[in-house]
Design an enzyme around this catalytic site. Structure first.
Site, PDB file in Angstrom:
ATOM      1  N   LYS A  48       0.841  -1.212   0.000  1.00 32.40           N
ATOM      2  CA  LYS A  48       0.000   0.000   0.000  1.00 32.40           C
ATOM      3  C   LYS A  48       0.869   1.253   0.000  1.00 32.40           C
ATOM      4  O   LYS A  48       0.602   2.212  -0.724  1.00 32.40           O
ATOM      5  CB  LYS A  48      -0.931   0.003   1.221  1.00 32.40           C
ATOM      6  CG  LYS A  48      -2.030  -1.050   1.137  1.00 32.40           C
ATOM      7  CD  LYS A  48      -2.882  -1.108   2.404  1.00 32.40           C
ATOM      8  CE  LYS A  48      -3.822  -2.316   2.343  1.00 32.40           C
ATOM      9  NZ  LYS A  48      -4.683  -2.466   3.530  1.00 32.40           N
ATOM     10  N   GLN A  92      -5.658  -1.017   9.445  1.00 27.60           N
ATOM     11  CA  GLN A  92      -5.272  -2.319   8.898  1.00 27.60           C
ATOM     12  C   GLN A  92      -5.854  -3.463   9.734  1.00 27.60           C
ATOM     13  O   GLN A  92      -5.730  -3.465  10.950  1.00 27.60           O
ATOM     14  CB  GLN A  92      -3.736  -2.411   8.863  1.00 27.60           C
ATOM     15  CG  GLN A  92      -3.210  -3.684   8.244  1.00 27.60           C
ATOM     16  CD  GLN A  92      -3.553  -3.810   6.750  1.00 27.60           C
ATOM     17  OE1 GLN A  92      -3.466  -2.851   5.995  1.00 27.60           O
ATOM     18  NE2 GLN A  92      -3.961  -4.993   6.337  1.00 27.60           N
ATOM     19  N   ASP A 115     -11.386   2.745   2.688  1.00 27.35           N
ATOM     20  CA  ASP A 115     -11.796   1.352   2.526  1.00 27.35           C
ATOM     21  C   ASP A 115     -13.301   1.210   2.281  1.00 27.35           C
ATOM     22  O   ASP A 115     -13.762   0.136   1.889  1.00 27.35           O
ATOM     23  CB  ASP A 115     -11.416   0.550   3.783  1.00 27.35           C
ATOM     24  CG  ASP A 115      -9.984   0.045   3.719  1.00 27.35           C
ATOM     25  OD1 ASP A 115      -9.516  -0.244   2.597  1.00 27.35           O
ATOM     26  OD2 ASP A 115      -9.338  -0.062   4.777  1.00 27.35           O
TER      27      ASP A 115
END
Ligand code: NAD
Length: 275
Positions: A48, A92, A115
Site C-alpha cells: 500500500k 489495517q 476502505d
C-alpha cells in the site's frame, strides 16, 4: 479461456492516476494505522505504501503497539479525522482481539474512509448512490468494465457474505442490473446455483471449493479467495474449473492487484470531493 490480468490493468491505472495527481496538483495524504506486527499485514502495508507513494501520494504508517487500548485507538482515529493534511485513513485488519475493529473502522469519517467500511458509505451502495465502494469490490467492477464483460440481465452467483466483499459486491451488481444470488456457508447444494450462473464470484477463502462439475462452459470466473497450499498462493477455484471459463482471474495476479489500485482510486475520489 482468456485470463483477466489484474496486474496489467493495475499497471495502466497507476499511470493514469499518477498523471491525474500531477496535472491537478492534488495533495493527497494517507494514514495507515497498524496495531502490532502481523506478518501478512506487514506485506499488505508495504504494498500500500509503495504503490501510493509511486503515484505521488504522501502516505505514512502509524505503527502502534499491540497493547494499544480501544480508547487510545479511538483517540488516534479522531485526531486523524481532524487533520487537514490527511485525505484518507486505513485501519489495517486484523487488529488484536481486545479491539472492536468494526466500531473503530466506523469511527473513520466517511469523507476519509478509503476502505469504504463506514455505515454511510456501505449503505450508499445498498441505496444505489455508491459514494465510496470498498476497494476489492470496486476492483472487480473495474475488471468487468475493462474486459467489457456485460452484467445487465446476467445470472451472477456471489459466494461469501462478508461486509467488506460479498455483501457490498452483491449490492453493486444489483445496481448494474445483474440477477444476483448470494451463497454462503449455510447454502445447501451450492452447485444448484453455480451451475446455471453466467458469472461465478468466490469470496470464501477455501482452496478447491469451486470444481469443474459446478460451473457451465463459458462462464466468467472471479476468484477473490487467497489460500496458502503447500507454500503456494491459490484461489478458491480448481484449475479444471477455471479451464471451463471464457474469462478467469488468476491467483495471484487477478483481483489482488486491483484492491491496492482502488485505494488510490478512492483517495483521488475523496480528494476531489473535498473541494
Ligand atoms: P470472510 O471470512 O469474512 O467471509 C467468508 C465467507 O465465505 C463467509 O461469508 C461465509 O459464509 C462464506 N463461506 C464459507 N464457507 C462457504 C462455502 N462452503 N460455500 C459458500 N460460502 C462459504 O472473508 P472475506 O474477508 O470476505 O474474504 C474472503 C476471501 O477473499 C479470503 O480468502 C480473503 O483472503 C480473500 N480476500 C481477497 C482480497 C483480494 O484483494 N484478493 C480482498 C479481500 C479478501
Amino acid at each position: 479461456m482468456k485470463i483477466i490480468s489484474g496486474t496489467q490493468v493495475r499497471k495502466e491505472l497507476l499511470e493514469k492516476y499518477k498523471e491525474t495527481i500531477q496535472k491537478k496538483n492534488l495533495k493527497i495524504g494517507l494514514a495507515i494505522i497498524q496495531l502490532g506486527d502481523n506478518e501478512a499485514s506487514n506485506t499488505y502495508i508495504r504494498n500500500k505504501l509503495k504503490y501510493t507513494q509511486e503515484v505521488g501520494i504522501d502516505s505514512q504508517l502509524i505503527k502502534l503497539p499491540e497493547e494499544t487500548t480501544q480508547e487510545e485507538l479511538e483517540n488516534q482515529i479522531k485526531a486523524l479525522n481532524k487533520d487537514k493534511k490527511i485525505t484518507g485513513i486505513i485501519l489495517q485488519s486484523p487488529t488484536p482481539k481486545h479491539i472492536d475493529f468494526t466500531k473503530c473502522a466506523r469511527l473513520i469519517a466517511p469523507e476519509k474512509d478509503v476502505d469504504g467500511f463506514s455505515e454511510e458509505n456501505l449503505f450508499s451502495i445498498r441505496d444505489n448512490q455508491e459514494k465510496i465502494i470498498p476497494c476489492t469490490v470496486k476492483g472487480i467492477l473495474k475488471l468487468f468494465d475493462y474486459y467489457k464483460i456485460p452484467l445487465e440481465g446476467k445470472n451472477v452467483v456471489v459466494m461469501g457474505r462478508s461486509n467488506i466483499v460479498g455483501r457490498p459486491l452483491a449490492d453493486a451488481l444489483i445496481n448494474r442490473n445483474a440477477t444476483v444470488t448470494l451463497c454462503h456457508s449455510k447454502t445447501e447444494n451450492l452447485e444448484k446455483f453455480t451451475k446455471h450462473a453466467d458469472i461465478v464470484i468466490s469470496a470464501v477463502g477455501k482452496a478447491g471449493l469451486v470444481k469443474k462439475e459446478m460451473v457451465k462452459k463459458g462462464f466468467v470466473g472471479i476468484d477473490v479467495g487467497i489460500n496458502m497450499v503447500n507454500g503456494k498462493l491459490v484461489g478458491d477455484f480448481t484449475k479444471e474449473a477455471g479451464e471451463k471459463a471464457s474469462y478467469m482471474t488468476p491467483v495471484p495476479g487477478g483481483v489482488g492487484p486491483m484492491t491496492v489500485a482502488m485505494i488510490i482510486d478512492n483517495l483521488i475520489e475523496l480528494k476531489e470531493k473535498e473541494k
